[in-house]
Design a protein around this motif. Structure first.
Motif, short mmCIF file in Angstrom:
data_model
loop_
_atom_site.label_atom_id
_atom_site.label_comp_id
_atom_site.label_asym_id
_atom_site.label_seq_id
_atom_site.Cartn_x
_atom_site.Cartn_y
_atom_site.Cartn_z
N LYS A 82 -8.57 -8.61 3.47
CA LYS A 82 -7.52 -8.56 2.45
C LYS A 82 -8.11 -8.33 1.07
O LYS A 82 -7.58 -7.55 0.26
N GLU A 108 -0.86 -1.07 4.44
CA GLU A 108 -1.14 -2.26 3.66
C GLU A 108 -1.82 -1.94 2.34
O GLU A 108 -1.51 -2.51 1.30
N HIS A 111 0.53 -0.26 -0.10
CA HIS A 111 1.45 -1.28 -0.62
C HIS A 111 0.79 -2.07 -1.75
O HIS A 111 1.42 -2.37 -2.77
N LYS A 112 -0.49 -2.36 -1.60
CA LYS A 112 -1.20 -3.16 -2.60
C LYS A 112 -1.50 -2.38 -3.88
O LYS A 112 -1.87 -2.98 -4.89
#
Length: 271
Positions: A82, A108, A111-112
């Protein structure tokens, strides 16, 4: 004496030498590459972390790979992944200027990217993943658009002919795509064929394309092609990729620019 133009090339040659001979001492490698034993130990530490070899009593032994192993990277826990994805997203966002139109693919890391765009002004953002809408509404004060299209049960990304056509009808300065795989020809892959078609359409319609990825599976063709690395402007990825892949990028016109925190940016060479 063996050629020593860069640490990457030297490490590639070390792997090949150890593979051929089975076991090589630090002193032998130091003499072969005309570098200090300290430099060789640093190389071996890196290559051991990448699971290419095993160090033992001043020697390096080749670590045979199991069938199907293509990504030779240290294992990362969820927190490490992450954090790395967030760092990749931060660097990706640096490519965005005020007043630009963006297309955000699904994934992911993409999105970040959204929170890192909060200080940009007058953006126009096109999305096909409804899972990003809440984040975009929270952080972005700009025009937000959805591609439209079909939404399959359990999915969050809009797909189908309408989604693909919506992308091609708009002016897009920069699109962000996320790859789940990468083959030996430099094709960037997406596991979902329907999503891949939308991403490919977005890439073709955009002035610039940046692809992000975290340790993509390296294989011959497990997924649908969204782009070849020769067709994009930059690839942002963690440093857990194998040396042959590192060597592939310059042949495809992308030059390496190392970022902090182990992030690699392969950027299109200036013409």
């Amino acid at each position: 004496m063996l050629a020593n133009k860069s640490s990457l090339k030297r490490r590639l040659q070390i792997v090949e030498l150890v593979r051929k001979r089975g076991e090589v001492s630090v002193d032998e490698l130091s003499q072969a590459f005309d570098v200090s034993s300290v430099t060789i130990r640093t190389d071996l530490t890196y290559l051991e972390q990448q699971r290419y070899l095993i160090r033992s009593f001043g020697k390096a032994r080749y670590l045979a790979q199991k069938p199907g192993d293509h990504v030779l990277t240290p294992m990362a826990d969820g927190a490490t992944r992450k954090a790395t994805e967030t760092t990749i997203a931060r660097f990706a966002a640096e490519a965005v200027d005020d007043h630009e139109s963006l297309m955000l693919g699904t994934g992911e890391i993409v999105h970040k990217i959204v929170p890192f765009l909060s200080d940009r002004s007058n953006l126009a953002v096109l999305m096909h993943d409804i899972g990003m809408i809440q984040t975009a509404q929270r952080f972005l004060h700009c025009e937000l658009l959805l591609t439209g299209g079909q939404l399959e049960q359990g999915a969050s990304a809009m797909t189908g002919p309408d989604a693909e056509a919506s992308v091609t009808r708009r002016t897009v300065d920069l699109c962000f795509l996320e790859a789940s795989g990468l083959d030996r020809d430099g094709n960037l892959l997406c596991a979902d064929p329907a999503v891949a078609r939308v991403l490919d359409a977005a890439r073709r319609a955009s002035t610039r394309t940046i692809v992000v990825a975290y340790q993509p599976q390296l294989n011959e063709r497990d997924g649908e092609v969204i782009a070849n690395v020769s067709e994009i402007d930059a690839l942002l990825i963690d440093d857990g990729i194998d040396p042959p892949t590192m060597e592939l990028m310059p042949r495809k016109g992308l030059q390496l620019h190392r970022k902090e925190s182990g992030i690699l940016e392969f950027r299109k060479s200036a013409s």
